[in-house]
Enzyme design. Structure first.
Site, PDB file in Angstrom:
ATOM      1  N   ARG A   1       1.645   6.918  -6.803  1.00  0.00           N
ATOM      2  CA  ARG A   1       0.415   7.815  -7.073  1.00  0.00           C
ATOM      3  C   ARG A   1       0.823   9.312  -6.877  1.00  0.00           C
ATOM      4  NH1 ARG A   1      -5.165   7.444  -3.612  1.00  0.00           N
ATOM      5  NH2 ARG A   1      -3.504   7.228  -1.905  1.00  0.00           N
TER       6      ARG A   1
ATOM      7  N   TYR B   1       0.851  -1.105  -0.116  1.00  0.00           N
ATOM      8  CA  TYR B   1       0.012  -0.027   0.218  1.00  0.00           C
ATOM      9  C   TYR B   1       0.839   1.271  -0.137  1.00  0.00           C
ATOM     10  CZ  TYR B   1      -3.131   3.826   1.534  1.00  0.00           C
ATOM     11  OH  TYR B   1      -3.886   4.821   1.429  1.00  0.00           O
TER      12      TYR B   1
ATOM     13  N   GLU C   1     -14.280  -0.131   6.506  1.00  0.00           N
ATOM     14  CA  GLU C   1     -14.061   1.267   5.708  1.00  0.00           C
ATOM     15  C   GLU C   1     -15.382   1.494   4.875  1.00  0.00           C
ATOM     16  OE1 GLU C   1     -10.440   2.280   3.932  1.00  0.00           O
ATOM     17  OE2 GLU C   1     -11.409   2.968   1.934  1.00  0.00           O
TER      18      GLU C   1
ATOM     19  N   TYR D   1       0.015  13.368   6.588  1.00  0.00           N
ATOM     20  CA  TYR D   1       0.401  12.289   7.261  1.00  0.00           C
ATOM     21  C   TYR D   1       1.882  12.333   7.779  1.00  0.00           C
ATOM     22  CZ  TYR D   1      -4.084   9.421   7.336  1.00  0.00           C
ATOM     23  OH  TYR D   1      -5.216   9.048   7.795  1.00  0.00           O
TER      24      TYR D   1
END
Length: 333
Positions: A147, A140, A320, A200
């Site tokens: 990305r 991830y 989620e 983050y």
């Protein structure tokens, strides 16, 4: 009055009116439909092995085009685009997933610019083995690296005015990325209970996720709300590890906070919980009855939700929830 130029269709049957189809995804075996296939089982239904098609449709004419793995559906005011990327094509890269993610996003960004729909409103991302290790980093996090690199390469901001998005772990298969975009940008919404994902700390990886907590787009002057995948995170930390009931309740608190912030920023985008169309991702299928009960108790009799088995982006998250509003929902057998 919801905008009828954009409809969300949930169906277990392959689409039989492609002229009205504005694109979509298939959770389960897609067959010969030509839609991207995401290996996720539907939960809480008698026949979970049937595919579930999540489609956007329009009463206005739609044009469809395909360029290799890239599929485009053009509406006069918005566009849906999707592609599946085999990581094996980048097997020589340090991280095949990172490179596949970069290429997928650059391909989509280039297509949006070329087609004249340069403003992404909402992304969907699905990748297999989301918590596996690749080149010394969780997959991830490799996805986030690729990305963000694509955003930067395309000259797009990675820390403001980013689109809504989700990123979930599928059971198998290629990287699947889809986007709904328009000619005018959406309004990015952040949750005052949470640190923005793009801010983050580095504890969560060398590149932060590039998405807003929600976004609001417009068609015919009417707002549509796109809630990103939302979970039991306050600040930047996971709460209630191991407790799916409390995680669901905390997730709903975050959704309520997003709806309140949306109203504050844009009073005409006044969507109650009962107006939302929910997609609920669950790590463990046995949690579906309890989560459905909690969601129904909070939302009420008008609840519209589908439940899918998926690995949530953090290993300590069990549930989620994403949602949208401002457009009609159509359910077909």
């Amino acid at each position: 009055m919801p905008n009828e130029h954009l409809e969300l269709v949930w169906t277990a049957c392959p689409p039989d009116s492609p002229a009205a189809l504005l694109g979509g995804l298939c959770y389960g075996p897609a067959g010969e439909t030509g839609l991207p296939e995401v290996a996720m089982a539907r939960l809480g239904v008698p026949t979970p092995d049937l595919p579930l098609f999540s489609l956007f449709a329009s009463r206005q004419p739609v044009e469809h085009a395909r360029f290799g793995a890239l599929r485009l559906w053009r509406h006069p005011d918005c566009l849906f685009a999707a592609l599946s990327v085999e990581e094996d094509a980048y097997g020589e890269a340090l991280s095949p997933l990172r490179e596949a993610s970069r290429v997928a996003y650059r391909t989509l960004f280039d297509a949006l610019e070329k087609e004249g729909y340069s403003a992404p409103w909402r992304f969907w991302n699905y990748l297999a083995d989301i918590h596996g290790d690749e080149a010394g980093l969780e997959r991830y996090r490799q996805f986030n690296y690729g990305r963000q690199q694509a955003f930067a390469d395309a000259g797009r901001s990675v820390n403001a005015a980013v689109p809504a998005a989700c990123a979930l772990g599928s059971q198998r298969g290629p990287l699947v990325v889809a986007v709904l975009a328009g000619r005018e940008p959406a309004l990015a919404i952040e949750n005052p209970r949470q640190v923005s994902a793009y801010d983050y700390p580095s504890d969560y990886g060398p590149r932060a996720p590039a998405f807003a907590r929600a976004s609001v787009s417009w068609l015919d002057g009417r707002p549509q709300l796109w809630l990103s995948g939302t979970a039991s995170i306050v600040g930047h930390r996971t709460l209630h590890a191991g407790d799916v009931a409390e995680q669901t309740r905390e997730t709903l608190r975050n959704i309520r906070a997003l709806l309140e912030e949306t109203r504050r920023r844009l009073p005409e985008a006044d969507f109650p919980l009962a107006a939302l169309h929910y997609t609920v991702y669950l790590r463990h299928p046995e949690h579906q009855p309890l989560v459905a009960e909690l969601l129904a108790a909070e939302v009420g009799a008008k609840l519209n939700a589908v439940y899918l088995k998926a690995d949530v982006c953090r290993a300590d998250l069990l549930v989620e929830i994403e949602a949208s509003a401002g457009h009609p929902l159509v359910r077909l057998p």
